[in-house]
Design a protein around this motif. Structure first.
Motif, PDB file in Angstrom:
ATOM      1  N   ARG A 170     -11.785   0.036  12.327  1.00 43.45           N
ATOM      2  CA  ARG A 170     -12.023  -0.838  13.487  1.00 43.45           C
ATOM      3  C   ARG A 170     -12.301  -0.049  14.753  1.00 43.45           C
ATOM      4  O   ARG A 170     -13.200  -0.383  15.504  1.00 43.45           O
TER       5      ARG A 170
ATOM      6  N   GLY B 186      -6.342   3.511   6.731  1.00 45.13           N
ATOM      7  CA  GLY B 186      -4.898   3.635   6.969  1.00 45.13           C
ATOM      8  C   GLY B 186      -4.291   4.540   5.918  1.00 45.13           C
ATOM      9  O   GLY B 186      -4.918   5.512   5.477  1.00 45.13           O
ATOM     10  N   THR B 187      -3.088   4.210   5.478  1.00 42.25           N
ATOM     11  CA  THR B 187      -2.382   5.051   4.502  1.00 42.25           C
ATOM     12  C   THR B 187      -3.207   5.222   3.224  1.00 42.25           C
ATOM     13  O   THR B 187      -3.458   6.341   2.775  1.00 42.25           O
ATOM     14  N   LEU B 188      -3.638   4.102   2.645  1.00 38.99           N
ATOM     15  CA  LEU B 188      -4.411   4.171   1.400  1.00 38.99           C
ATOM     16  C   LEU B 188      -5.742   4.879   1.624  1.00 38.99           C
ATOM     17  O   LEU B 188      -6.129   5.759   0.857  1.00 38.99           O
TER      18      LEU B 188
ATOM     19  N   ARG C 171      -6.966  -5.917  -1.856  1.00 39.18           N
ATOM     20  CA  ARG C 171      -6.537  -7.257  -2.266  1.00 39.18           C
ATOM     21  C   ARG C 171      -7.769  -7.995  -2.797  1.00 39.18           C
ATOM     22  O   ARG C 171      -8.863  -7.854  -2.242  1.00 39.18           O
TER      23      ARG C 171
ATOM     24  N   ASP D  37      -8.344  -3.236  -9.253  1.00 40.46           N
ATOM     25  CA  ASP D  37      -6.892  -3.309  -9.460  1.00 40.46           C
ATOM     26  C   ASP D  37      -6.349  -4.657  -8.995  1.00 40.46           C
ATOM     27  O   ASP D  37      -5.222  -5.011  -9.344  1.00 40.46           O
TER      28      ASP D  37
ATOM     29  N   VAL E 151      -8.823  -1.485  -4.527  1.00 41.20           N
ATOM     30  CA  VAL E 151      -7.373  -1.305  -4.687  1.00 41.20           C
ATOM     31  C   VAL E 151      -6.652  -1.988  -3.532  1.00 41.20           C
ATOM     32  O   VAL E 151      -5.479  -1.733  -3.287  1.00 41.20           O
TER      33      VAL E 151
ATOM     34  N   THR F 182       4.152  -0.167   3.980  1.00 44.58           N
ATOM     35  CA  THR F 182       2.998   0.709   4.153  1.00 44.58           C
ATOM     36  C   THR F 182       3.502   2.121   4.473  1.00 44.58           C
ATOM     37  O   THR F 182       4.669   2.323   4.784  1.00 44.58           O
TER      38      THR F 182
HETATM   39  P1  NAD Z   1      -2.237   0.468   6.464  1.00 42.28           P
HETATM   40  O1  NAD Z   1      -1.757  -0.533   7.441  1.00 42.28           O
HETATM   41  O2  NAD Z   1      -1.705   1.849   6.513  1.00 42.28           O
HETATM   42  O3  NAD Z   1      -3.824   0.590   6.548  1.00 42.28           O
HETATM   43  C1  NAD Z   1      -4.713  -0.488   6.654  1.00 42.28           C
HETATM   44  C2  NAD Z   1      -5.865  -0.033   7.524  1.00 42.28           C
HETATM   45  O4  NAD Z   1      -6.913  -0.995   7.484  1.00 42.28           O
HETATM   46  C3  NAD Z   1      -5.443   0.122   8.980  1.00 42.28           C
HETATM   47  O5  NAD Z   1      -5.832   1.402   9.418  1.00 42.28           O
HETATM   48  C4  NAD Z   1      -6.222  -0.972   9.686  1.00 42.28           C
HETATM   49  O6  NAD Z   1      -6.592  -0.595  10.982  1.00 42.28           O
HETATM   50  C5  NAD Z   1      -7.431  -1.098   8.783  1.00 42.28           C
HETATM   51  N1  NAD Z   1      -8.172  -2.358   8.965  1.00 42.28           N
HETATM   52  C6  NAD Z   1      -7.680  -3.594   9.163  1.00 42.28           C
HETATM   53  N2  NAD Z   1      -8.696  -4.475   9.293  1.00 42.28           N
HETATM   54  C7  NAD Z   1      -9.842  -3.785   9.153  1.00 42.28           C
HETATM   55  C8  NAD Z   1     -11.217  -4.128   9.183  1.00 42.28           C
HETATM   56  N3  NAD Z   1     -11.599  -5.379   9.395  1.00 42.28           N
HETATM   57  N4  NAD Z   1     -12.119  -3.155   8.981  1.00 42.28           N
HETATM   58  C9  NAD Z   1     -11.736  -1.871   8.779  1.00 42.28           C
HETATM   59  N5  NAD Z   1     -10.451  -1.470   8.756  1.00 42.28           N
HETATM   60  C10 NAD Z   1      -9.516  -2.418   8.942  1.00 42.28           C
HETATM   61  O7  NAD Z   1      -1.963  -0.164   5.039  1.00 42.28           O
HETATM   62  P2  NAD Z   1      -2.067   0.583   3.619  1.00 42.28           P
HETATM   63  O8  NAD Z   1      -0.715   1.016   3.185  1.00 42.28           O
HETATM   64  O9  NAD Z   1      -3.178   1.567   3.668  1.00 42.28           O
HETATM   65  O10 NAD Z   1      -2.458  -0.641   2.688  1.00 42.28           O
HETATM   66  C11 NAD Z   1      -3.664  -1.356   2.928  1.00 42.28           C
HETATM   67  C12 NAD Z   1      -3.700  -2.577   2.042  1.00 42.28           C
HETATM   68  O11 NAD Z   1      -3.888  -2.177   0.699  1.00 42.28           O
HETATM   69  C13 NAD Z   1      -2.393  -3.362   2.045  1.00 42.28           C
HETATM   70  O12 NAD Z   1      -2.387  -4.328   3.083  1.00 42.28           O
HETATM   71  C14 NAD Z   1      -2.384  -3.997   0.681  1.00 42.28           C
HETATM   72  O13 NAD Z   1      -2.988  -5.265   0.726  1.00 42.28           O
HETATM   73  C15 NAD Z   1      -3.218  -3.070  -0.161  1.00 42.28           C
HETATM   74  N6  NAD Z   1      -2.397  -2.267  -1.088  1.00 42.28           N
HETATM   75  C16 NAD Z   1      -2.618  -2.397  -2.426  1.00 42.28           C
HETATM   76  C17 NAD Z   1      -1.863  -1.667  -3.332  1.00 42.28           C
HETATM   77  C18 NAD Z   1      -2.085  -1.799  -4.806  1.00 42.28           C
HETATM   78  O14 NAD Z   1      -1.151  -1.666  -5.578  1.00 42.28           O
HETATM   79  N7  NAD Z   1      -3.296  -2.040  -5.251  1.00 42.28           N
HETATM   80  C19 NAD Z   1      -0.855  -0.797  -2.874  1.00 42.28           C
HETATM   81  C20 NAD Z   1      -0.663  -0.674  -1.499  1.00 42.28           C
HETATM   82  C21 NAD Z   1      -1.441  -1.402  -0.625  1.00 42.28           C
END
Ligand code: NAD
Length: 309
Positions: free
Chosen positions: A167, A145-147, A227, A251, A225, A89
């Motif tokens: 959250r 989060g990041t995305l 899961r 995606d 994008v 991440t």
């Molecule tokens: P991240 O950890 O930076 O961000 C995830 C965010 O979701 C966090 O801020 C977390 O607090 C929040 N969260 C968790 N549970 C929650 C809920 N019930 N309600 C609201 N917010 C909640 O991770 P990221 O890098 O942003 O990636 C997020 C997810 O996206 C990954 O876990 C992965 O499954 C998916 N992803 C997909 C691709 C793709 O190619 N399509 C690429 C990267 C990540």
């Protein structure tokens, strides 16, 4: 402690060439080797795309996932065997943000329909009210989060009205209003686009189902994008087939690759991308940066960054 032999599991080849990745780590201390599941015994650390139960019985101290989502890994078993797990991440915000903007622009500007028509050499202008501007259209980003932040800042830059779900509903740059998950229905009710950016967890599995599609506008688009299992796929198929919502940009899916007989393939109001939102020509270098930093930390006796287990 720092690993002596770092394995690069051949499964990373699904995302970038294992050799290119191995060579980009040639400046690091451990011996870096490309390995299959049968020869990971020679390694004390592993960088991988796939997960295999045999990883648990090897002599690994540390596994690095080249994906951000690590839902396929068995956290409890890893903990029991004292194998550290780190994820990727923090690096996909820009590219997944761009892919998400691309999907939203396609729907707003009808690019997906024009492309389909082009395949039939068909010159067909849209109806006067089919296309709309993204400027002032609203997006609700679920997960910030990041995305989520990568999506939110880009959406704000195009003049969209951005809300989000988090959250702990503290303020986020570029997001006009942040809702807690308990107020999900309220958060998505007015949005033209709902973009999912949460990890797959017990809390988020099936978080978008029939009730949420009912709560959405009938001209809304779902963008996933995150899961596949965050969305109940049968409810999604119903929603796009009945045009309960306007469409979906997807995606990720319950089953990947998306089976050939899935009704999602054939629908004009659905854009299917093959879990490719984060693909980019420098992906390997982004992963190498995290791995290099963790090798440095292990050498210095510091705790790992991006540690999940
Ligand atoms: P991240 O950890 O930076 O961000 C995830 C965010 O979701 C966090 O801020 C977390 O607090 C929040 N969260 C968790 N549970 C929650 C809920 N019930 N309600 C609201 N917010 C909640 O991770 P990221 O890098 O942003 O990636 C997020 C997810 O996206 C990954 O876990 C992965 O499954 C998916 N992803 C997909 C691709 C793709 O190619 N399509 C690429 C990267 C990540």
């Amino acid at each position: 402690h720092a690993p002596e032999t770092l394995g690069v599991h051949e499964s990373v080849g699904d995302v970038f060439p294992a050799t290119v990745f191995r060579d980009s780590l040639s400046d690091t201390d451990p011996t870096v080797r490309i390995v299959g599941t049968d020869d990971i015994d020679a390694c004390d650390a592993l960088v991988t795309f796939a997960y295999d139960d045999r990883f648990l019985d090897a002599d690994l101290d540390w596994i690095h996932s080249i994906q951000a989502g690590v839902d396929r890994f068995p956290f409890d078993d890893l903990r029991k065997r004292e194998i550290a797990l780190t994820n990727s991440t923090g690096i996909h915000g820009d590219v997944v943000g761009e892919t998400t903007m691309g999907l939203m622009l396609a729907f707003a500007r009808r690019l997906h329909v024009h492309r389909s028509n082009q395949e039939r050499s068909e010159w067909r202008q849209p109806a006067w009210d089919d296309a709309f501007p993204l400027r002032r259209a609203s997006v609700c980003v679920v997960g910030l989060g990041t995305l989520g932040q990568g999506i939110a800042t880009r959406a704000a830059a195009l003049g969209m009205d951005v809300t989000g779900v988090k959250r702990t509903p503290t303020p986020v740059d570029g997001v006009d209003e942040v809702y807690p998950p308990e107020r999900l229905h309220e958060a998505i009710a007015d949005a033209r686009f709902v973009a999912l950016a949460v990890p797959l967890t017990d809390d988020t599995e099936g978080m978008i189902g029939a009730a949420e599609f009912d709560a959405m506008r009938d001209d809304a688009y779902l963008i996933n994008v995150a899961r596949g299992p965050v969305v109940e796929q049968s409810a999604l198929v119903d929603a796009v087939e009945s045009e309960r919502i306007a469409g979906a940009g997807l995606d990720v899916f319950e089953t990947e690759p998306l089976p050939e007989d899935s009704p999602l393939w054939g629908r004009e109001n659905v854009i299917v991308t093959p879990h490719a939102a984060a693909f980019t020509d420098d992906y390997y270098e982004r992963i190498a940066t995290i791995v290099r930093e963790n090798l440095r930390r292990l050498g210095a006796g510091e705790s790992l960054t991006n540690r999940v287990v």
